[in-house]
Write a protein that holds these residues in place. Sequence first.
Motif, PDB file in Angstrom:
ATOM      1  N   LEU A 152       0.851  -1.201   0.225  1.00 59.41           N
ATOM      2  CA  LEU A 152      -0.032   0.054   0.184  1.00 59.41           C
ATOM      3  C   LEU A 152       0.839   1.275   0.061  1.00 59.41           C
ATOM      4  N   ASP A 153       1.028   1.848  -1.141  1.00 58.58           N
ATOM      5  CA  ASP A 153       2.066   2.942  -1.363  1.00 58.58           C
ATOM      6  C   ASP A 153       1.216   4.178  -0.629  1.00 58.58           C
ATOM      7  N   ASP A 154       1.973   5.054   0.137  1.00 52.39           N
ATOM      8  CA  ASP A 154       1.638   6.154   0.675  1.00 52.39           C
ATOM      9  C   ASP A 154       0.440   5.980   1.444  1.00 52.39           C
ATOM     10  N   GLY A 155       0.442   4.907   2.374  1.00 52.53           N
ATOM     11  CA  GLY A 155      -0.645   4.349   2.815  1.00 52.53           C
ATOM     12  C   GLY A 155      -0.887   4.554   4.451  1.00 52.53           C
ATOM     13  N   PHE A 156      -0.299   5.362   4.943  1.00 46.59           N
ATOM     14  CA  PHE A 156      -0.173   5.505   6.544  1.00 46.59           C
ATOM     15  C   PHE A 156      -1.569   5.926   6.922  1.00 46.59           C
ATOM     16  N   GLN A 157      -2.257   7.152   6.127  1.00 44.48           N
ATOM     17  CA  GLN A 157      -3.455   7.504   6.528  1.00 44.48           C
ATOM     18  C   GLN A 157      -4.558   6.845   5.859  1.00 44.48           C
ATOM     19  N   HIS A 158      -4.415   6.008   5.039  1.00 46.23           N
ATOM     20  CA  HIS A 158      -5.519   5.204   4.278  1.00 46.23           C
ATOM     21  C   HIS A 158      -6.120   4.129   5.460  1.00 46.23           C
ATOM     22  N   LEU A 159      -6.928   4.405   6.505  1.00 43.00           N
ATOM     23  CA  LEU A 159      -7.330   3.571   7.420  1.00 43.00           C
ATOM     24  C   LEU A 159      -8.318   2.864   6.999  1.00 43.00           C
ATOM     25  N   ARG A 160      -9.029   3.103   5.789  1.00 43.47           N
ATOM     26  CA  ARG A 160     -10.057   2.107   5.431  1.00 43.47           C
ATOM     27  C   ARG A 160      -9.713   0.857   5.078  1.00 43.47           C
ATOM     28  N   LEU A 161      -8.467   0.598   4.713  1.00 44.48           N
ATOM     29  CA  LEU A 161      -8.017  -0.728   4.358  1.00 44.48           C
ATOM     30  C   LEU A 161      -6.842  -1.235   5.447  1.00 44.48           C
ATOM     31  N   TYR A 162      -7.493  -2.452   5.977  1.00 43.96           N
ATOM     32  CA  TYR A 162      -6.550  -3.220   7.022  1.00 43.96           C
ATOM     33  C   TYR A 162      -5.119  -3.461   6.509  1.00 43.96           C
ATOM     34  N   ARG A 163      -4.153  -3.366   7.328  1.00 37.90           N
ATOM     35  CA  ARG A 163      -2.833  -3.780   6.839  1.00 37.90           C
ATOM     36  C   ARG A 163      -2.224  -4.810   7.946  1.00 37.90           C
ATOM     37  N   ASP A 164      -1.360  -5.758   7.361  1.00 38.51           N
ATOM     38  CA  ASP A 164      -0.675  -6.715   8.307  1.00 38.51           C
ATOM     39  C   ASP A 164       0.651  -6.122   8.867  1.00 38.51           C
ATOM     40  N   LEU A 165       1.191  -5.190   8.136  1.00 35.15           N
ATOM     41  CA  LEU A 165       2.441  -4.487   8.549  1.00 35.15           C
ATOM     42  C   LEU A 165       2.237  -3.040   8.187  1.00 35.15           C
ATOM     43  N   ASN A 166       2.677  -1.973   8.987  1.00 32.80           N
ATOM     44  CA  ASN A 166       2.543  -0.842   9.012  1.00 32.80           C
ATOM     45  C   ASN A 166       3.888  -0.098   9.162  1.00 32.80           C
ATOM     46  N   ILE A 167       4.639   0.320   7.840  1.00 32.50           N
ATOM     47  CA  ILE A 167       5.790   0.785   7.838  1.00 32.50           C
ATOM     48  C   ILE A 167       5.783   2.352   7.610  1.00 32.50           C
ATOM     49  N   LEU A 168       6.464   2.979   8.727  1.00 27.94           N
ATOM     50  CA  LEU A 168       6.338   4.560   8.706  1.00 27.94           C
ATOM     51  C   LEU A 168       7.652   4.926   8.380  1.00 27.94           C
ATOM     52  N   LEU A 169       7.858   5.907   7.533  1.00 28.91           N
ATOM     53  CA  LEU A 169       9.040   6.518   7.031  1.00 28.91           C
ATOM     54  C   LEU A 169       9.299   7.802   7.812  1.00 28.91           C
ATOM     55  N   LEU A 170      10.225   8.116   8.329  1.00 29.81           N
ATOM     56  CA  LEU A 170      10.376   9.500   8.775  1.00 29.81           C
ATOM     57  C   LEU A 170      11.905   9.869   8.472  1.00 29.81           C
ATOM     58  N   ASP A 171      11.730  11.445   8.075  1.00 27.48           N
ATOM     59  CA  ASP A 171      13.289  12.138   7.893  1.00 27.48           C
ATOM     60  C   ASP A 171      14.111  11.999   8.950  1.00 27.48           C
ATOM     61  N   CYS A 172      15.296  11.487   8.900  1.00 28.01           N
ATOM     62  CA  CYS A 172      16.242  11.312   9.938  1.00 28.01           C
ATOM     63  C   CYS A 172      16.647  12.552  10.626  1.00 28.01           C
ATOM     64  N   ARG A 173      16.439  13.816   9.825  1.00 22.67           N
ATOM     65  CA  ARG A 173      16.769  14.987  10.251  1.00 22.67           C
ATOM     66  C   ARG A 173      15.948  15.767  11.332  1.00 22.67           C
ATOM     67  N   ARG A 174      14.609  15.636  10.668  1.00 20.63           N
ATOM     68  CA  ARG A 174      13.630  16.305  11.444  1.00 20.63           C
ATOM     69  C   ARG A 174      12.330  15.607  11.268  1.00 20.63           C
ATOM     70  N   PRO A 175      12.233  14.519  11.911  1.00 24.72           N
ATOM     71  CA  PRO A 175      10.942  13.298  11.735  1.00 24.72           C
ATOM     72  C   PRO A 175       9.744  13.973  11.731  1.00 24.72           C
ATOM     73  N   PHE A 176       9.631  14.957  12.614  1.00 19.19           N
ATOM     74  CA  PHE A 176       8.139  15.732  13.097  1.00 19.19           C
ATOM     75  C   PHE A 176       7.959  16.967  12.724  1.00 19.19           C
ATOM     76  N   GLY A 177       9.131  17.380  11.674  1.00 24.40           N
ATOM     77  CA  GLY A 177       8.892  18.798  11.369  1.00 24.40           C
ATOM     78  C   GLY A 177       9.246  19.708  12.555  1.00 24.40           C
ATOM     79  N   ASN A 178       8.337  20.676  12.759  1.00 25.08           N
ATOM     80  CA  ASN A 178       8.433  21.508  13.892  1.00 25.08           C
ATOM     81  C   ASN A 178       7.360  20.979  14.833  1.00 25.08           C
ATOM     82  N   GLY A 179       6.870  19.927  14.734  1.00 25.31           N
ATOM     83  CA  GLY A 179       5.834  19.429  15.750  1.00 25.31           C
ATOM     84  C   GLY A 179       4.207  19.755  15.608  1.00 25.31           C
TER      85      GLY A 179
END
Length: 353
Positions: A152-179
């Motif tokens: 499921l490409d770009d699927g973290f917010q697509h909660l309508r579809l069940y997933r068996d493994l949820n992989i989250l990508l975070l930018d190493c430098r600023r994972p949550f931006g300014n929060g």
Amino acid sequence: MADGSNRSPGARLLTLVLLPVALLYGALLGLRPLFYRWRLFTTHRLPVPVISIGNITVGGTGKTPVTALVAKLLMDQGLKVAVLSRGYGGSLEGSCAVVSDGGSLLLTPQQCGDEPYLLARSLPGLSVVVGADRYRAGQLAVRQLSPDVFLLDDGFQHLRLYRDLNILLLDCRRPFGNGLSLPAGLLREPRGAAERADLLILTRCNDAAPAAALPDRPCCRSRHRLVSFHRLDNGTPLDVSLLAAARTVAFAGIADPAGFFSALEATGIRPIARLPLPDHEPYGGETLGLLEQMQQAAQAAWLLTTEKDAVKLLAVDEQLRSRIVAARLAVELEDAAPLTQALERVIQQCRLA
């Protein structure tokens, strides 16, 4: 900047002005997962395992190369893999359609969007289906393609579809931006949503020390690297040393053009001029004319761009196409064990099905 790197008085004032909207937006988005948890909204299951690859911020975190990496790892285990993508920017956006059946490309990048087309073109044997409703797209794939596993490409917010493994990508430098949430920050949803992840992949760790993210989650560090260059007209590979010695112009219509320009410099290539363009740039006549003007003004031998941009330039006139060089971006994992262990559990599900 919304990632928190710009600390000028003007940037801080703008953040304060946008803060009430961001707080309201974040609060509303925070309710959405609760509605699924309380079963006010329905989550649908597909008959084969689903692996989601996505992020929690806007902008580029490297979803496409990570999706390609995961797809290849699964295909190397003999699994038939199908990617479900929204098809953003394509003329068929909103419809369900097969981009590739694993053997043939059935749509153009203008129809399906640049990212699905690039994935289908770069990995022979990979099936790709687009559709805003990924559950309906998955049903279409099950009927026509019989995959063993879905990505499921770009699927973290697509909660309508069940997933068996949820992989989250975070930018190493600023994972949550300014929060902060949009529009005062980069977050698509509140930071606490990251708790839904089963596995983290920190991207762009080339020169950055990892920021604190979720210490209780398995995590891989990764780096982006340009691994090859080829001419757009005939696919001939070009050596980095040749491009480093030549006069070049670089351009990119991706989420982070500056990242691409920095990656070129890391290989020793220093373009005479650079043209950053909006993400998913369609490359109409005005943009193509500007590129030709820049190339002539710089007396450049080559126009350098990303593979994602290049797939939308396959139909330009031959004279321009012969001067365009596409750079291939790959993701390299520093420690692949957390990812391979997570994938092994999914692979076992596939083989028991």
